[in-house]
Design an enzyme around this catalytic site. Structure first.
Site, PDB file in Angstrom:
ATOM      1  N   TYR A 113      33.708  41.159  32.750  1.00  0.00           N
ATOM      2  CA  TYR A 113      33.397  40.981  34.170  1.00  0.00           C
ATOM      3  C   TYR A 113      32.667  42.225  34.639  1.00  0.00           C
ATOM      4  CZ  TYR A 113      34.414  39.100  38.858  1.00  0.00           C
ATOM      5  OH  TYR A 113      34.341  38.550  40.109  1.00  0.00           O
ATOM      6  N   ASN A 144      39.741  21.614  44.549  1.00  0.00           N
ATOM      7  CA  ASN A 144      41.158  22.004  44.592  1.00  0.00           C
ATOM      8  C   ASN A 144      41.393  23.404  44.020  1.00  0.00           C
ATOM      9  OD1 ASN A 144      40.422  21.046  42.114  1.00  0.00           O
ATOM     10  ND2 ASN A 144      42.513  20.490  41.539  1.00  0.00           N
ATOM     11  N   SER A 145      40.308  24.160  43.820  1.00  0.00           N
ATOM     12  CA  SER A 145      40.464  25.576  43.479  1.00  0.00           C
ATOM     13  C   SER A 145      40.902  26.316  44.734  1.00  0.00           C
ATOM     14  CB  SER A 145      39.131  26.139  42.981  1.00  0.00           C
ATOM     15  OG  SER A 145      38.199  26.180  44.050  1.00  0.00           O
ATOM     16  N   VAL A 201      39.424  28.761  46.239  1.00  0.00           N
ATOM     17  CA  VAL A 201      38.293  28.863  47.171  1.00  0.00           C
ATOM     18  C   VAL A 201      37.992  27.488  47.764  1.00  0.00           C
ATOM     19  CG1 VAL A 201      35.827  29.329  47.378  1.00  0.00           C
ATOM     20  CG2 VAL A 201      37.279  30.890  46.076  1.00  0.00           C
ATOM     21  N   ARG A 253      38.348  16.939  39.345  1.00  0.00           N
ATOM     22  CA  ARG A 253      38.528  16.224  38.090  1.00  0.00           C
ATOM     23  C   ARG A 253      39.528  15.091  38.277  1.00  0.00           C
ATOM     24  NH1 ARG A 253      41.311  19.203  34.794  1.00  0.00           N
ATOM     25  NH2 ARG A 253      41.170  21.043  36.107  1.00  0.00           N
ATOM     26  N   ARG A 294      42.714  12.943  37.175  1.00  0.00           N
ATOM     27  CA  ARG A 294      43.967  13.372  36.526  1.00  0.00           C
ATOM     28  C   ARG A 294      45.043  12.355  36.859  1.00  0.00           C
ATOM     29  NH1 ARG A 294      43.723  18.953  39.073  1.00  0.00           N
ATOM     30  NH2 ARG A 294      41.563  18.357  39.417  1.00  0.00           N
ATOM     31  N   TYR A 297      29.417  29.923  42.716  1.00  0.00           N
ATOM     32  CA  TYR A 297      30.344  31.062  42.702  1.00  0.00           C
ATOM     33  C   TYR A 297      31.299  30.978  41.524  1.00  0.00           C
ATOM     34  CZ  TYR A 297      33.778  27.875  44.787  1.00  0.00           C
ATOM     35  OH  TYR A 297      34.620  26.817  45.017  1.00  0.00           O
ATOM     36  N   GLY A 298      31.068  30.013  40.639  1.00  0.00           N
ATOM     37  CA  GLY A 298      31.907  29.865  39.460  1.00  0.00           C
ATOM     38  C   GLY A 298      31.266  28.887  38.502  1.00  0.00           C
ATOM     39  N   LYS A 349      49.248  30.295  41.808  1.00  0.00           N
ATOM     40  CA  LYS A 349      48.841  31.691  41.802  1.00  0.00           C
ATOM     41  C   LYS A 349      50.075  32.580  41.676  1.00  0.00           C
ATOM     42  CE  LYS A 349      45.302  33.027  44.174  1.00  0.00           C
ATOM     43  NZ  LYS A 349      44.524  33.504  43.013  1.00  0.00           N
TER      44      LYS A 349
END
Lengths: 391, 391
Positions: B89, B195-196, B198, B218, B220, B290-291, B382
């Protein structure tokens, strides 16, 4: 073949779509025209070499006060023209009705013309040279009637070829070098497709601004000639995409800028090589795409966006024209004229194809279709059409 | 295990890299410390579950006039922390020298702390809560000494969890919704990875601004629960990437905005599905990445850039902090505090892992490594670390 036009049924000027319904209602007879102008037209989209043909139509009536009658001198066949005729290009093409029988599209977007007759309020005089300020004006014709605001006067001293090709490629290069990254003397610009018409304009306008360019082209049998040619235009370095496959070579290319990595990358290719070229960029760089010769998408590692602050955007001169004022267009045109006057922008390599007025409709159609076949095949030099009046 | 610290060899405060060379020259003896604080550290990059361990180091000396001694209350383990420890990173991590023997890196970027002792010019008082204004502050520790400018006071009423997680995800969402496209009430925003952490912040801050969101996740087994959860946060619509494979479904989704196509697309996935999602955008839209959860590049048809004026760019909250003033950071923090106070931004789903002061170094190290194993495996909620002082 001169014929007399019935005064009461003269064409309105400028030509607008479908004014002929009114004529039809008056039991209009086609035998009363003067057939004296010619245009390259199509009625349905398709391969240009199949769907285009020429049409001969009456000489133009006197222009309205805000309009001018113009005679086209030279009109380029640009790659985008092919796509417009194919119907795959997002252009707002307006149909014209040069004859009462058919609503047609006159091909051609770019060109230089001379004013033959000017309306009293047009602000232009007979003999003035003008270029098109309006998109898709239908320039593959011997003449047209246009409102004065849809054309821009251009100085004759730059010559017919420069004038005919001044509204698409040079402003694309000029604007891309100006609108995205604030470049200072000595800064580096990266580009691919460097021997395209725009690519060559980029090299020259960049050199004129004392910017340095790293140029990529396809490898080919006469690559040394191509390199020499681009360097003679002002290219700082020229490489082929083959150079991208060696890590060492890439490292060498990166070292040329001595840590002052390029922040502008002009892309008209996309695909794998373009992704590799991203490694030559510095942080906070912008990729401006204006073409996709590889017919591949542009694939970008997401980390470039996040950690290197890469920006990707596109440029399309047509949109630029649609989103800028006439005054801004005139300003850019004048800037390019200045570069031409200083001898810093060469005429594009070209050949002139004349459709003689003496040719029959069939002969003229065959000629134009053959030219289009060559253009579709991607043959070398830019073709500039000269469509003569029909005597 | 209290030991006495030799006054002449007290740690400088704030801690700076390598002040210990001087100590070493003074034939410093390690037996003279008070070992009373603990940090999670690493000396070389690698998998966190292998390279991290805890270290116990002397209690802090009194702060200099512009500094404060802080005690960390809660410090989240963010995905980026793993990458920082791995060394993949691009963070500017500064080594600290908590003990004379080794130059180490204290892990952790985000966290909330309480002021224990304030320098005379620090503008903070004992008991104040602060969050980090400086990147990679080394928050996985029981205490630290920092300059007052490197922290921002935060109101206690928002609670420890909100305070501990307020500097990375909520400002990422807040800034991405503000800095790229001028969005008005009723405008649509498109996002994936909804659903992250962010993504959920985006939904809530967008709803707070009366923006509407089209969210993709996704598929599920408990997809209905996920949809319901996101809708309870304020998501206007939630779809799965499976919906992208049907043309009809895509058409239906596109119809939901009633012609008001989204102009902002927040992307943290990339790959094939993201390319398909581009079809849901209007002209002149911006993709902010951003990801890249898919670990695939972002592949974009060049025509989108040219004809739809698509712009692609990236967002990285770390860069935002580096390129904005302290005042701007405080302003954004206050805006987010306002949203929290209005009850419009929920605490992230979390679990608190306490490293008790009573644990031996070996036990503490084992605990932290086990937590990291779970985080590396991408386990659910988290984790918020609470590293206690060593009694």
């Amino acid at each position: 073949m001169f014929r007399t036009i019935n005064a009461s049924t003269r064409l309105s000027c400028p030509l607008r779509p479908a004014p002929w319904n009114a004529f039809a209602k008056r039991s209009f007879s086609t035998t009363s025209y003067v057939f004296a102008q010619r245009a390259v037209k199509y009625e349905t989209n398709g391969e240009p070499s199949s769907v285009i043909s020429t049409i001969t139509y009456p000489d133009l009536p006197a222009p309205s006060p805000d309009s001018v009658n113009i005679k086209f001198l030279l009109s380029p066949i640009n790659p985008a023209d092919v796509n417009v005729i194919q119907g795959v290009y997002p252009a707002n093409k307006t149909a014209q009705q040069l004859l009462p029988e058919a609503q047609i599209f006159v091909a051609g977007n770019e060109g230089v013309a001379v004013v033959q007759q000017a309306g009293s309020d047009a602000g232009l005089a007979e003999g003035d040279w003008v270029i098109m300020a309006k998109q898709q004006a239908g320039t593959w014709a011997s003449a047209s009637c246009v409102t004065a605001r849809d054309v821009i006067k251009v100085p004759k001293e730059i010559g017919e070829v420069h004038a005919a090709t001044i509204t698409v490629n040079p402003p694309t290069a000029y604007n891309m070098l100006r609108d995205f990254v604030d470049l200072k003397e000595g800064d580096w610009v990266l580009q691919n497709g460097a021997n395209s018409a725009v690519g060559e304009a980029v090299i020259q306008i960049a050199a004129h601004r004392k910017l340095r360019t790293i140029n990529f082209v396809r490898n080919r049998h006469n690559i040394d000639d191509v390199k020499q040619h681009l360097q003679s235009l002002g290219a700082t370095h020229v490489f082929t995409y083959d150079d991208l496959s060696s890590k060492e070579r890439l490292k060498h290319i990166k070292s040329l800028t001595k840590g002052k990595d390029p922040r502008l990358f002009l892309n008209c290719v996309s695909g794998k090589d373009t992704t590799t070229m991203l490694r030559l960029l510095g942080s906070d760089a912008t990729v401006v795409s204006y073409g996709a010769m590889s017919k591949q998408p542009l694939s970008i590692p997401t980390s470039y966006f996040i950690f290197k602050d890469l920006k990707c955007t596109g440029f399309w001169q047509s949109r630029w024209y649609n989103t800028h004022t006439r005054e801004e267009r005139v300003t850019v045109m004048n800037e390019i004229v200045k570069v031409i006057r200083e001898g810093k922008l060469r005429e594009p390599e070209h050949e002139i194809v004349t459709i003689p007025g003496s040719a029959s409709e069939e002969e003229a159609t065959t000629m134009v279709r053959e030219v289009m076949k060559r253009v579709e095949a991607g043959a070398g030099r830019k073709v500039l059409l000269r469509v003569e009046e029909v005597p």
